[in-house]
Design a protein around this motif. Sequence first.
Motif, PDB file in Angstrom:
ATOM      1  N   ILE A  27       0.927  -1.251   0.102  1.00  0.00           N
ATOM      2  CA  ILE A  27       0.157   0.106   0.073  1.00  0.00           C
ATOM      3  C   ILE A  27       0.890   1.380   0.084  1.00  0.00           C
ATOM      4  O   ILE A  27       1.558   1.299   0.761  1.00  0.00           O
ATOM      5  N   LEU A  32      -1.210   0.891  -5.523  1.00  0.00           N
ATOM      6  CA  LEU A  32      -1.811  -0.451  -4.534  1.00  0.00           C
ATOM      7  C   LEU A  32      -1.534  -1.737  -5.420  1.00  0.00           C
ATOM      8  O   LEU A  32      -1.741  -1.752  -6.587  1.00  0.00           O
ATOM      9  N   PHE A  82      -6.618   5.985   0.406  1.00  0.00           N
ATOM     10  CA  PHE A  82      -5.315   5.643   0.930  1.00  0.00           C
ATOM     11  C   PHE A  82      -4.389   7.094   0.952  1.00  0.00           C
ATOM     12  O   PHE A  82      -3.235   6.763   0.760  1.00  0.00           O
TER      13      PHE A  82
END
Length: 190
Positions: A27, A32, A82
């Motif tokens: 991550i 990703l 994220f």
Amino acid sequence: MAWFYNDFMITNIFHKLVPGGLLYIRIKNDWLSVKDVNTGHCYEDVPIAAVVKNDGGEVSAVGFEARSLAASDNHFSIINGFQDRVEIISDEHAAEQTLRYFMDSVIRKGLLQPPIKAILHPTEFARGKLSKEAARILQQLAIRAGAAQAYVWVGMEPMKSEIIQGDFPVRGEWLTEAPPWARTIEKLKT
């Protein structure tokens, strides 16, 4: 109620007999990567999601497909779940849906879903910079996205053989409990 118990029992027996998938998930806030360690199947993309504006955040597409959709239709906006550089997760719903899509793209679906174990590796965080609470949230996110078990590792990137055999690099640590197959330095000394 009996049908639920029987279905639950069948699923538990299946999970004990079938080893399931072992996913290694790297991550970053701009990339990703989900890889099935056993099969080598991999899916990588930008961790963004296209959501319908003013619609409670329903995810319509992820990755480069999301970027194309948002560029062609102004009813969609882009969210990177994220993006937070301190705690990793900036939008739990978008992050969960993105991770679910990536995991589903790697694991082959069948009538009964084998259990998925996930090693989550937030690579932009050196040891000591990611809180245990953020790791726990990341672990729960992976479980909600479809993993039966999830573990958070920070440090050097392990090789495939290290993941399978449980010999993770010395320069690293588990921010959640270690997987049952992982050997720790303490176990090796005894």
